[in-house]
Design a protein around this motif. Sequence first.
Motif, PDB file in Angstrom:
ATOM      1  N   LEU A 302       0.835  -1.208   0.000  1.00 50.81           N
ATOM      2  CA  LEU A 302       0.000   0.000   0.000  1.00 50.81           C
ATOM      3  C   LEU A 302       0.868   1.256   0.000  1.00 50.81           C
ATOM      4  O   LEU A 302       0.573   2.240  -0.691  1.00 50.81           O
ATOM      5  CB  LEU A 302      -0.924   0.003   1.215  1.00 50.81           C
ATOM      6  CG  LEU A 302      -2.095  -0.987   1.226  1.00 50.81           C
ATOM      7  CD1 LEU A 302      -2.908  -0.822   2.500  1.00 50.81           C
ATOM      8  CD2 LEU A 302      -2.986  -0.782   0.007  1.00 50.81           C
ATOM      9  N   GLY A 303       1.944   1.212   0.770  1.00 48.14           N
ATOM     10  CA  GLY A 303       2.838   2.370   0.798  1.00 48.14           C
ATOM     11  C   GLY A 303       3.503   2.615  -0.545  1.00 48.14           C
ATOM     12  O   GLY A 303       3.613   3.763  -1.009  1.00 48.14           O
ATOM     13  N   PHE A 304       3.956   1.541  -1.199  1.00 45.91           N
ATOM     14  CA  PHE A 304       4.547   1.681  -2.526  1.00 45.91           C
ATOM     15  C   PHE A 304       3.527   2.243  -3.522  1.00 45.91           C
ATOM     16  O   PHE A 304       3.854   3.077  -4.371  1.00 45.91           O
ATOM     17  CB  PHE A 304       5.061   0.325  -3.020  1.00 45.91           C
ATOM     18  CG  PHE A 304       6.419  -0.032  -2.486  1.00 45.91           C
ATOM     19  CD1 PHE A 304       7.299   0.945  -2.068  1.00 45.91           C
ATOM     20  CD2 PHE A 304       6.815  -1.351  -2.408  1.00 45.91           C
ATOM     21  CE1 PHE A 304       8.558   0.624  -1.587  1.00 45.91           C
ATOM     22  CE2 PHE A 304       8.071  -1.699  -1.923  1.00 45.91           C
ATOM     23  CZ  PHE A 304       8.946  -0.700  -1.500  1.00 45.91           C
ATOM     24  N   ALA A 305       2.282   1.765  -3.417  1.00 48.25           N
ATOM     25  CA  ALA A 305       1.252   2.239  -4.334  1.00 48.25           C
ATOM     26  C   ALA A 305       0.978   3.727  -4.125  1.00 48.25           C
ATOM     27  O   ALA A 305       0.857   4.489  -5.094  1.00 48.25           O
ATOM     28  CB  ALA A 305      -0.033   1.432  -4.142  1.00 48.25           C
ATOM     29  N   PHE A 306       0.883   4.155  -2.860  1.00 47.65           N
ATOM     30  CA  PHE A 306       0.638   5.577  -2.583  1.00 47.65           C
ATOM     31  C   PHE A 306       1.790   6.436  -3.105  1.00 47.65           C
ATOM     32  O   PHE A 306       1.572   7.474  -3.746  1.00 47.65           O
ATOM     33  CB  PHE A 306       0.455   5.785  -1.078  1.00 47.65           C
ATOM     34  CG  PHE A 306       0.070   7.185  -0.706  1.00 47.65           C
ATOM     35  CD1 PHE A 306      -1.264   7.564  -0.640  1.00 47.65           C
ATOM     36  CD2 PHE A 306       1.040   8.138  -0.425  1.00 47.65           C
ATOM     37  CE1 PHE A 306      -1.626   8.860  -0.311  1.00 47.65           C
ATOM     38  CE2 PHE A 306       0.699   9.437  -0.094  1.00 47.65           C
ATOM     39  CZ  PHE A 306      -0.643   9.805  -0.034  1.00 47.65           C
ATOM     40  N   LEU A 464      -3.204   3.808  -4.744  1.00 46.50           N
ATOM     41  CA  LEU A 464      -2.564   4.431  -5.897  1.00 46.50           C
ATOM     42  C   LEU A 464      -3.289   5.712  -6.296  1.00 46.50           C
ATOM     43  O   LEU A 464      -2.671   6.759  -6.529  1.00 46.50           O
ATOM     44  CB  LEU A 464      -2.552   3.434  -7.061  1.00 46.50           C
ATOM     45  CG  LEU A 464      -1.943   3.871  -8.385  1.00 46.50           C
ATOM     46  CD1 LEU A 464      -0.482   4.191  -8.213  1.00 46.50           C
ATOM     47  CD2 LEU A 464      -2.131   2.781  -9.430  1.00 46.50           C
ATOM     48  N   GLY A 465      -4.629   5.665  -6.358  1.00 50.46           N
ATOM     49  CA  GLY A 465      -5.397   6.856  -6.684  1.00 50.46           C
ATOM     50  C   GLY A 465      -5.270   7.927  -5.618  1.00 50.46           C
ATOM     51  O   GLY A 465      -5.185   9.128  -5.932  1.00 50.46           O
ATOM     52  N   ALA A 466      -5.260   7.508  -4.345  1.00 52.01           N
ATOM     53  CA  ALA A 466      -5.115   8.487  -3.273  1.00 52.01           C
ATOM     54  C   ALA A 466      -3.776   9.207  -3.364  1.00 52.01           C
ATOM     55  O   ALA A 466      -3.686  10.423  -3.138  1.00 52.01           O
ATOM     56  CB  ALA A 466      -5.258   7.788  -1.917  1.00 52.01           C
ATOM     57  N   GLY A 467      -2.718   8.460  -3.711  1.00 54.92           N
ATOM     58  CA  GLY A 467      -1.413   9.099  -3.869  1.00 54.92           C
ATOM     59  C   GLY A 467      -1.395  10.104  -5.002  1.00 54.92           C
ATOM     60  O   GLY A 467      -0.804  11.183  -4.887  1.00 54.92           O
ATOM     61  N   MET A 468      -2.049   9.766  -6.096  1.00 56.62           N
ATOM     62  CA  MET A 468      -2.075  10.684  -7.235  1.00 56.62           C
ATOM     63  C   MET A 468      -2.859  11.953  -6.918  1.00 56.62           C
ATOM     64  O   MET A 468      -2.495  13.054  -7.323  1.00 56.62           O
ATOM     65  CB  MET A 468      -2.679   9.973  -8.446  1.00 56.62           C
ATOM     66  CG  MET A 468      -2.732  10.834  -9.683  1.00 56.62           C
ATOM     67  SD  MET A 468      -3.368   9.931 -11.118  1.00 56.62           S
ATOM     68  CE  MET A 468      -3.435  11.263 -12.317  1.00 56.62           C
ATOM     69  N   ALA A 469      -3.974  11.814  -6.179  1.00 64.10           N
ATOM     70  CA  ALA A 469      -4.814  12.969  -5.875  1.00 64.10           C
ATOM     71  C   ALA A 469      -4.316  13.763  -4.678  1.00 64.10           C
ATOM     72  O   ALA A 469      -4.776  14.895  -4.457  1.00 64.10           O
ATOM     73  CB  ALA A 469      -6.251  12.500  -5.625  1.00 64.10           C
TER      74      ALA A 469
END
Length: 697
Positions: A302-306, A464-469
Amino acid sequence: MLARLLHLLLALTCALLMGWAQAAPSADTGHARASLLVHAPEGVKPGSAVWLGLRIAHQPRWHTYWRNPGDSGLPTTLSWTLPAGFAAGDIAWPTPKQLPLGPLMNYGYDGDLLLPVRLTVPAAHKGGPVPTRLRADFLICEEVCIPEFAELDLLVQPAPQAEHAALFERALAAMPRTDSGARASARLEGQALLIEVTGLPTAWRGKQVQLFPENGAVLDHPAPLGQTWKGQQLALRAPLSAQRSESPAAMDAVLTAEHGTPGIRIGFPIAGAWPQAGAAPEAPAPAPAAPPPADRPWLLVLGFAFLGGAILNLMPCVFPVLSLKVLGFAQHGGQRKRVVAGGIAYTVGVIASFLLLAALLLVLRASGEQLGWGFQLQSPLFVAALAILFTLIGLNLAGLFEFRHFLPDRIVNARARNPVADDFLTGVLAVAVASPCTAPFMGAALGAALSWPAAQALSVFAALGAGMAAPYLAASLFPGVARLLPRPGPWMARFKTVMAFPMFATVVWLLWVLGQQAGIDAVAGLLGLLLAAAFALWVGAIPARSRAGRWIGVGCAIAAVAGTAAWSWPALRQAPVAANTVAESGWQAWSPRAVQEARQAGRPVFVDFTAAWCVTCQYNKRTTLADPGLLQDLRAKNVLLLRADWTRRDETITQALKELGRSGVPVYAVYRDGAQQATLLSELPSVDEVRQALAAP
């Protein structure tokens, strides 16, 4: 005056459409001349023998492929458009010839080829001409392979037609015989298929026989064919392919005794138990990259995805979309509630879009489809649609038109009442272009996600979406971040115009991607669509003096767009891709066989899994992977450089990525001499990282 001008434009458009719609009974496709022929010695009537045929006159040294192309290539496919009741049968394939290419063995044809097809005439046919249209798709190869097509039409007359009788008679005589009396049986013995045939012609006895299996994924085509004559019986020993993907209960094949003579078609059941597919006793068993994806801690993934989603904001393909958000943020900088609502709506749009794409991918993979992350940009139609959308946005930013002038009042009013809908849709658009741009740290996370249960997998894509936004959401929620933005003023008009150019640059990139996928014809078709769209916008912006003039303008615009779309469709629609023929700076086309043979020989291998639509891949290709010093070191160490091009859908590459614990590109795999596992590099490898991976014990 305007009405006359628009009438003239409409007439010219219709004339162009008529020209585009025309086809002919023959056409030059680039490296062959394709013709549609008919043979009806008794005329066209119910019960008569009517044959259609595709004639391919190959240029010297060029060839096309049989129904089973062998180790590479694609068979010719025919798509017919006939009047109701008429039906075209299968291709009556002539006996092929062997086409060796290095370590590969292919089957096909060169020279002057005719592929006959029997036409069934309905009992209700009362005579009259029969309009016939054919689209033929074929892969034609010399040292390179090019997918070509021909769209041909012919008005078949009811009277007897026998001017091409000699060509059809020769083609039908070259078909493998089915009435020779030959009988065959087969059984499995280790890693080989033993075939015993009786009833072959006496003249064949003692001659070297060639075997053409109709199943393409069972036998090792280039391997020597063992054969022994025992009186009237011929015993063949055909090695199985190390990449075998089928275990049929029966097979069909064609036997020939010498080139240029018709073959004999045989069919035989197969006795015995098939060995494990892909297993070869002498080959080392390939091991997956360690650690397996499922063993990675969920929170770490999850951390890598964010983190990967946050870095995704820096990708060139995302910047044009985010520039719109920056401009909108400046416009609403003084409206606190509007800014917060817009930030939340954008975040919801981004996360929801990632979840929707991930759910679709998981459903398709569960149904047996071999797909990976970024699969939507493997479609030329999707690439073309993005290019058209970005062109329209660029023209809008440049001030050439306003979207509200082309939308119904109901939609415009709804947009005014719900401004946050624009922020939500901007998030959706950002994901559409960002998803294939694999940022650093994303590859491992996504590979792990697709190996987990659906709930865990979707949580990774949500992160991943949360990291992008996150960056835009933080700016909208915290006034201190918002105060770092410039104040609204006259600069915004110039900024809006400048932002049109990143949009147009993105269109140039998409055109290049489309050219890599579908060739120059598709690029020309898309440029025609962009021109037609610009013409439609121009017509819509002209103030009409009368209702009639307005409708004429609308008709011209619709005709231009529809006609260009019809003309572009054949080149843009999904079609098979020719085998990759990478030949730059020592790189070769990837295949599982190439990796296996190099490892058996003790040679180190470096594999670049790439795609034209992956911006990170193209950056690496022009920096680290093009470094002269690194390439010299790789040559000195006799490293085999392989490039797996995933620009268009390729199930073999998708499976290889899955085995490496990845679902998208870029991926860089190093196979060292004696190592049991592939070493995976980072998504942005440095020259030193590549050298260390090859030098590690």
